[in-house]
Write a protein that holds these residues in place. Structure first.
Motif, mmCIF file in Angstrom:
data_model
loop_
_atom_site.group_PDB
_atom_site.id
_atom_site.type_symbol
_atom_site.label_atom_id
_atom_site.label_comp_id
_atom_site.label_asym_id
_atom_site.label_seq_id
_atom_site.Cartn_x
_atom_site.Cartn_y
_atom_site.Cartn_z
ATOM 1 N N SER A 264 13.467 18.003 -55.055
ATOM 2 C CA SER A 264 14.862 17.855 -54.656
ATOM 3 C C SER A 264 15.813 18.203 -55.795
ATOM 4 O O SER A 264 16.796 18.923 -55.599
ATOM 5 N N ARG A 265 15.521 17.720 -56.999
ATOM 6 C CA ARG A 265 16.378 18.021 -58.151
ATOM 7 C C ARG A 265 16.434 19.520 -58.415
ATOM 8 O O ARG A 265 17.503 20.085 -58.671
ATOM 9 N N ALA A 266 15.275 20.160 -58.416
ATOM 10 C CA ALA A 266 15.230 21.585 -58.712
ATOM 11 C C ALA A 266 16.058 22.380 -57.711
ATOM 12 O O ALA A 266 16.818 23.287 -58.089
ATOM 13 N N ARG A 267 15.939 22.052 -56.445
ATOM 14 C CA ARG A 267 16.692 22.781 -55.423
ATOM 15 C C ARG A 267 18.194 22.545 -55.563
ATOM 16 O O ARG A 267 18.996 23.459 -55.396
ATOM 17 N N ARG A 268 18.583 21.302 -55.886
ATOM 18 C CA ARG A 268 20.006 21.005 -56.075
ATOM 19 C C ARG A 268 20.587 21.791 -57.252
ATOM 20 O O ARG A 268 21.769 22.125 -57.246
ATOM 21 N N MET A 269 19.760 22.071 -58.247
ATOM 22 C CA MET A 269 20.231 22.786 -59.434
ATOM 23 C C MET A 269 19.962 24.292 -59.354
ATOM 24 O O MET A 269 20.056 25.003 -60.358
ATOM 25 N N ASP A 270 19.622 24.780 -58.151
ATOM 26 C CA ASP A 270 19.364 26.213 -57.927
ATOM 27 C C ASP A 270 18.207 26.733 -58.776
ATOM 28 O O ASP A 270 18.217 27.876 -59.247
ATOM 29 N N ARG A 271 17.190 25.904 -58.951
ATOM 30 C CA ARG A 271 16.012 26.314 -59.707
ATOM 31 C C ARG A 271 14.799 26.396 -58.788
ATOM 32 O O ARG A 271 14.717 25.698 -57.777
ATOM 33 N N LEU A 272 13.862 27.253 -59.159
ATOM 34 C CA LEU A 272 12.616 27.376 -58.417
ATOM 35 C C LEU A 272 11.725 26.171 -58.697
ATOM 36 O O LEU A 272 11.855 25.515 -59.735
ATOM 37 N N LEU B 180 18.310 34.090 -54.167
ATOM 38 C CA LEU B 180 17.866 32.815 -54.730
ATOM 39 C C LEU B 180 18.732 31.675 -54.217
ATOM 40 O O LEU B 180 18.227 30.636 -53.773
ATOM 41 N N LEU B 181 20.048 31.845 -54.247
ATOM 42 C CA LEU B 181 20.945 30.803 -53.757
ATOM 43 C C LEU B 181 20.715 30.533 -52.276
ATOM 44 O O LEU B 181 20.715 29.381 -51.836
ATOM 45 N N MET B 182 20.524 31.599 -51.501
ATOM 46 C CA MET B 182 20.235 31.415 -50.077
ATOM 47 C C MET B 182 18.967 30.592 -49.867
ATOM 48 O O MET B 182 18.897 29.737 -48.975
ATOM 49 N N SER B 183 17.965 30.842 -50.694
ATOM 50 C CA SER B 183 16.677 30.175 -50.498
ATOM 51 C C SER B 183 16.714 28.692 -50.836
ATOM 52 O O SER B 183 15.756 27.970 -50.556
ATOM 53 N N ARG B 184 17.813 28.209 -51.416
ATOM 54 C CA ARG B 184 17.932 26.771 -51.710
ATOM 55 C C ARG B 184 18.219 25.964 -50.450
ATOM 56 O O ARG B 184 18.092 24.741 -50.451
ATOM 57 N N LEU B 185 18.646 26.618 -49.382
ATOM 58 C CA LEU B 185 18.904 25.946 -48.116
ATOM 59 C C LEU B 185 17.763 26.218 -47.134
ATOM 60 O O LEU B 185 17.204 27.307 -47.112
ATOM 61 N N SER B 186 17.441 25.227 -46.326
ATOM 62 C CA SER B 186 16.355 25.379 -45.365
ATOM 63 C C SER B 186 16.799 26.249 -44.197
ATOM 64 O O SER B 186 17.927 26.142 -43.712
ATOM 65 N N ILE C 45 15.471 20.889 -66.593
ATOM 66 C CA ILE C 45 15.595 21.683 -65.368
ATOM 67 C C ILE C 45 16.734 22.699 -65.503
ATOM 68 O O ILE C 45 16.582 23.879 -65.166
ATOM 69 N N LYS C 46 17.877 22.250 -66.031
ATOM 70 C CA LYS C 46 19.020 23.157 -66.182
ATOM 71 C C LYS C 46 18.734 24.290 -67.155
ATOM 72 O O LYS C 46 19.213 25.412 -66.975
ATOM 73 N N ALA C 47 17.960 23.996 -68.210
ATOM 74 C CA ALA C 47 17.659 25.012 -69.230
ATOM 75 C C ALA C 47 16.630 26.026 -68.748
ATOM 76 O O ALA C 47 16.493 27.106 -69.331
ATOM 77 N N SER C 48 15.917 25.701 -67.666
ATOM 78 C CA SER C 48 14.825 26.548 -67.177
ATOM 79 C C SER C 48 15.265 27.371 -65.977
ATOM 80 O O SER C 48 16.313 27.129 -65.380
ATOM 81 N N ASP C 49 14.432 28.332 -65.609
ATOM 82 C CA ASP C 49 14.632 29.079 -64.364
ATOM 83 C C ASP C 49 13.894 28.417 -63.207
ATOM 84 O O ASP C 49 14.161 28.718 -62.043
#
Length: 482
Positions: free
Chosen positions: A272-280, A394-400, A241-245
């Motif tokens: 949940s993991r993807a959102r915590r790591m700022d990934r799509l 992108l960072l904004m979109s991680r929050l509901s 997940i960290k290595a990906s976008d």
């Protein structure tokens, strides 16, 4: 605002014979598609390039920025063909997978298969799952180029069906020779995203990125999570997940390997993991499968889409429904309605995520503060981000939130890339064409004149003190729309 603007969850639609014409692509855009998927399991680079050109022409006609996702085939392990097209197996039958059988010479007793190294991963007693688990074989004996099995779940078995092992673990490289050749030809398509199939380690992602860099392609890499051994190991999964976008919850092969009952919790965890790591994150496979041949979804399918939305997925994906289905436009509309219905629930509009976390940069601090401020100040009707790279939206979109995030940029590639981000509306706005002191007023006028805001609303705006510098967002303002 229109329902397309109000809907925060994005829709990915696969292009195929039912939807590849310019007219069909235009209709899908009107219905609400945000990203088009090109499935590299079918078709040539030339065919995909022609479709990509049609997509870009139609998106320009409709005045929208949409993304293009190139989905590489990966090491799909399949049986070969039967001389009569299919066979019928009964429980207790002996059946042989034998690479020595001719490509189309399969019969009631055995069939060839496409990946000989598969045998190195097998052990006596393993359960092989054919045709998405509809047929099950117990491994009895393994030879140099064949494996003898006993049927434990029978039924009709057609040609070219996939092979999985219960619990996963069939070793195969994520990037095949075909995938590497396809990456070499991606310059003709210039996709916004590339999906890597059957990823097993972060090295698979790094390999793909190095091949893309060699082609001088700036592309976001999506890791498809579809191997049981990956989701069973936190370190491997987090590394990928960290290595990906971004990641795709590829529920087809993953569900076969882990079982559908386990898949439910895995989907929620991956999102949940993807959102915590700022990934799509994209949720995919059989979301509205019945609409391949039906003009309406089942209630269970509507619930499936809605649950993914409530879990926080950035996008939900259609595969055969739009590629070969009879109702490609209707299924997009049905998916959009299901997503909108879920988004009206308060759970989808509020977030306490990151309240205890220290922020890593001024940019992240502004992005997180903007969403919290907007969620708690009732007069704000939208959030505008003047952006170069797209990181702040992108960072904004991680929050509901229930509010639209307007990503304003003069970089078309940035805007196309943002088409997959939940809640983000990419809009072309060239801040460099205005005097510095007029930028904010001009942005408000642009959104108001586009009927995205109304007089009397408030807009929360973020930008960098020095415009034109990526990663320099450090200002947040609440401005009246007048």
């Amino acid at each position: 605002m229109s329902t397309k603007v109000n809907r925060r969850t994005k829709i990915v639609a696969t292009i195929g014979p039912a939807s590849e014409s310019a007219e069909s692509i235009g209709q899908l855009l009107e219905a609400g598609v945000d990203v088009f998927r090109l499935n590299f399991s079918h078709g040539s680079i030339e065919q995909h390039a022609a479709v990509a050109e049609r997509i870009r022409k139609q998106s320009a006609v409709h005045g929208r920025y949409v993304g293009i996702l190139a989905d590489l085939q990966g090491p799909k392990i399949r049986i070969s063909s039967f001389s009569n097209g299919s066979i019928k197996l009964a429980v207790g039958d002996r059946f042989r997978l034998d690479s020595g059988i001719t490509e189309d010479g399969g019969d009631q007793h055995g069939v060839s298969f496409t990946y000989l190294p598969m045998l190195d991963s097998l052990h006596s007693g393993d359960i092989l799952l054919l045709d998405d688990g509809r047929i099950r074989l117990r491994v009895d004996d393994i030879e140099k180029s064949a494996v003898d099995c006993t049927v434990t779940v029978g039924g009709k078995l057609g040609s070219r069906k996939g092979i999985n092992r219960l619990g996963g673990g069939i070793a195969a490289p994520a990037l095949t020779e075909k995938d590497i050749e396809d990456i070499a030809g991606l310059g003709r398509i210039a996709p916004d995203y590339v999906a890597i199939s059957f990823v097993s380690s972060l090295e698979d992602i790094e390999h793909a990125k190095s091949l893309l860099d060699a082609q001088d392609l700036s592309v976001a890499v999506i890791a498809k999570i579809e191997r049981a051994e990956v989701v069973a190991d936190d370190d491997i999964l987090n590394g990928i997940i960290k290595a990906s976008d971004g990641v795709m919850v590829a529920r087809g092969d993953l569900g076969v390997e882990v079982g559908d009952a386990e898949l439910i919790g895995i989907q929620k965890d991956l999102i949940s993991r993807a959102r915590r790591m700022d990934r799509l994150v994209i949720t995919a496979t059989q979301m509205m499968e019945s609409m391949i041949s039906s003009s309406m979804p089942t209630r269970a399918e509507v619930f499936d889409v809605a649950n993914a939305v409530l879990d926080g997925t950035d996008a939900v994906m259609l595969s055969a429904e739009t590629a070969v289905g009879e109702y490609p436009v209707e299924v997009v509309k049905a998916m959009a309605d299901a997503a909108l219905g879920a988004e009206r629930h308060p759970v989808a509009r509020t977030s306490r995520y990151r309240l205890e976390r220290q922020f890593a940069s001024p940019q992240e601090t502004i992005a997180m503060s903007a969403i919290y401020a907007a969620n708690h100040y009732g007069n704000v009707r939208g959030i505008a981000s003047l952006t170069e790279s797209g990181t702040t939206p992108l960072l904004m979109s991680r929050l509901s939130s229930g509010l639209p995030i307007f990503a304003l940029s003069n970089k078309p590639r940035t805007l196309s890339r943002l088409s997959l981000c939940r809640g983000v509306i990419p809009l072309y706005f060239d801040a460099s064409s205005f005097e510095h002191e007029d930028i904010e007023v001009s942005a408000i006028e642009y959104l108001r004149d586009s009927d995205l805001l109304s007089q009397g609303d408030s807009l929360l705006l973020t930008r960098g003190e020095v415009m034109g510098t990526p990663g320099d967002t450090n200002i947040m303002k609440i401005l009246p729309v007048s």
